[in-house]
Design a protein around this motif. Structure first.
Motif, PDB file in Angstrom:
ATOM      1  N   ARG A 110     -17.028 -35.775  55.973  1.00 13.76           N
ATOM      2  CA  ARG A 110     -17.009 -35.352  54.675  1.00 13.76           C
ATOM      3  C   ARG A 110     -16.381 -33.593  55.051  1.00 13.76           C
ATOM      4  O   ARG A 110     -15.508 -33.295  54.260  1.00 13.76           O
ATOM      5  N   GLN A 111     -16.957 -33.108  56.005  1.00 12.86           N
ATOM      6  CA  GLN A 111     -16.541 -31.850  56.517  1.00 12.86           C
ATOM      7  C   GLN A 111     -15.452 -31.650  56.890  1.00 12.86           C
ATOM      8  O   GLN A 111     -14.804 -30.502  56.930  1.00 12.86           O
TER       9      GLN A 111
ATOM     10  N   GLY B 169     -12.256 -38.053  53.406  1.00 16.82           N
ATOM     11  CA  GLY B 169     -13.229 -38.671  52.501  1.00 16.82           C
ATOM     12  C   GLY B 169     -13.310 -40.185  52.543  1.00 16.82           C
ATOM     13  O   GLY B 169     -14.457 -40.651  52.134  1.00 16.82           O
TER      14      GLY B 169
ATOM     15  N   ARG C 136     -21.834 -37.611  44.828  1.00 18.34           N
ATOM     16  CA  ARG C 136     -21.092 -36.379  44.740  1.00 18.34           C
ATOM     17  C   ARG C 136     -19.727 -36.294  45.700  1.00 18.34           C
ATOM     18  O   ARG C 136     -18.916 -35.355  45.124  1.00 18.34           O
ATOM     19  N   LEU C 137     -19.869 -37.263  46.283  1.00 20.88           N
ATOM     20  CA  LEU C 137     -18.569 -37.352  47.069  1.00 20.88           C
ATOM     21  C   LEU C 137     -17.308 -37.847  46.038  1.00 20.88           C
ATOM     22  O   LEU C 137     -16.107 -37.299  46.006  1.00 20.88           O
TER      23      LEU C 137
ATOM     24  N   ARG D 164     -17.065 -37.142  43.114  1.00 16.12           N
ATOM     25  CA  ARG D 164     -16.937 -35.991  42.131  1.00 16.12           C
ATOM     26  C   ARG D 164     -15.752 -34.979  42.845  1.00 16.12           C
ATOM     27  O   ARG D 164     -14.897 -34.584  42.344  1.00 16.12           O
ATOM     28  N   GLU D 165     -16.104 -35.005  44.212  1.00 18.26           N
ATOM     29  CA  GLU D 165     -15.522 -33.863  45.051  1.00 18.26           C
ATOM     30  C   GLU D 165     -13.852 -34.573  45.106  1.00 18.26           C
ATOM     31  O   GLU D 165     -12.930 -33.900  45.180  1.00 18.26           O
TER      32      GLU D 165
ATOM     33  N   SER E 242     -17.814 -41.352  40.114  1.00 23.42           N
ATOM     34  CA  SER E 242     -19.392 -40.781  40.101  1.00 23.42           C
ATOM     35  C   SER E 242     -20.152 -41.180  39.271  1.00 23.42           C
ATOM     36  O   SER E 242     -21.326 -41.195  39.583  1.00 23.42           O
TER      37      SER E 242
END
Length: 379
Positions: A127-128, A132, A164-165, A167-168, A175
């Motif tokens: 994620r960082q 994704g 949350r991922l 949504r990102e 989500s």
């Protein structure tokens, strides 16, 4: 074949009777005797200790020294932790992938827990790094493992991360589906806190999608869950958000009441006050000055070491003086006026303002179970 002395020293390591120097010597001797499993276990133990001591570069060196003799999934995981601590996420991802491949699909619960932990760590790193899709795959695998192990807390953690991922990544539909899963798990496990936070996240999605009625309904459900969870600061924020989103003054008044009862937070009090008294005609009302005085009383009771305390205190005083001016009170008369109108902390202005809000409520109905709050007697 490892000598008896290696085994006895390994047992000393396992029981905490071998210091760092002894562990380093055991590692060297195990490598010299080609006792790979002992070397890896020793290196893993020593590297973890070094990581805990804030020495990740040494932990990395120890792990690499043992891994040069052959792979070991636990030690590869530890190496990845050390690399992550040093900011080398790309290398850490590679070693975690190697560890997962070597570990495979274990049947033993302890190893399945370890696999889930590695998958979560991998997801965090991916994620960082903007990976994704790989993060999503790792989290889904971890969630499935933790569900099968009956670890509701871990399963929830992964589903929340997935929501949350999504949504990102700009996928509000996915989500929302994940937040619904979180709510289902949370209700099954009796975790009102997680249920409430998921409902609030769904409300944010509904707002972004332009579904105002759904947003209001979700916020109301969240409010009820927050009461069950006894999360009073979050309840105050949820009430304020509901009031602001739907222009419901009663919700903001009730948020203000709750914040006065808890004596904070400062910024929440200032924001609620500002929303209720935005216009000059609103600030000219007697209740505006009363609320301003109560806010000052709360702020002055809080430690001055809190972030932005001085700044917010000045803001509160400026607001109060503005209300006084609109009521025809000159700055030189403010102290006497406060004393006469019993607006000081020693006059019980906070409690008096809470009673004023109770009487002021436009609907006569509270949006949360106030009796539950009063019974809980929060500090």
């Amino acid at each position: 074949m490892p000598t008896p002395t290696l085994h006895s020293r390994l047992q000393a390591l396992r029981t905490g009777r071998l210091d760092e120097a002894g562990q380093r010597q055991l590692l060297e001797d195990a490598l010299a005797e080609e006792a790979h499993s002992i070397a890896c276990e020793t290196a893993d133990h020593l590297a973890y200790a070094l990581l805990d001591a804030g020495r990740p570069s040494e932990a990395r060196e120890v792990a690499e020294r043992a891994l040069a003799a052959g792979p070991d999934f636990a030690l590869l995981h530890t190496l990845a932790l050390a690399e992550h601590a040093m900011g080398d996420s790309a290398q850490a991802i590679g070693h975690l992938e190697q560890a997962l491949k070597q570990l495979g699909e274990p049947q033993e619960d302890a190893l399945r827990v370890l696999r889930a932990d590695m998958l979560e760590h991998l997801a965090t790193l991916c994620r960082q790094q903007g990976k994704g899709l790989r993060a999503w795959q790792a989290l889904e695998q971890a969630a499935s493992l933790l569900e099968s192990l009956g670890d509701h807390a871990g399963w929830l953690r992964c589903e929340i991360a997935l929501a949350r991922l999504a949504r990102e990544l700009g996928d509000n539909t996915q989500s929302a589906d994940k937040w619904l899963t979180v709510i289902e798990i949370a209700r099954r496990a009796g975790r009102a806190e997680d249920e409430a936070r998921a409902l609030l996240e769904l409300a944010e999605i509904a707002r972004d999608e332009g579904h105002a009625e759904a947003e209001e309904s979700l916020r109301q459900e969240a409010i009820e869950a927050l009461v069950r969870a006894r999360l009073w600061p979050e309840l105050a924020r949820a009430l304020f958000q509901l009031g602001r989103a739907r222009s419901r003054r009663n919700a903001v008044w009730q948020a203000l009441w709750l914040m006065l009862a808890q004596e904070g937070p400062m910024e929440g009090l200032i924001n609620a006050q500002a929303w209720l008294f935005m216009r000059e005609d609103q600030k000219a009302k007697p209740e505006a000055a009363q609320v301003a005085a109560a806010v000052i009383a709360v702020i002055e009771k809080l430690p001055s070491s809190l972030p932005r305390h001085a700044e917010i205190h000045r803001m509160a005083i400026t607001t109060f003086l503005g209300c006084a001016r609109l009521q025809g009170i000159h700055e030189t008369e403010v102290t006497e006026w406060m004393e006469k109108e019993r607006m000081r902390s020693e006059d019980g202005i906070i409690a008096a303002t809470m009673k004023m809000i109770e009487a002021h409520d436009e609907t006569g109905a509270w949006l949360f179970d106030r009796a539950a709050f009063l019974t809980a007697k929060p500090s």
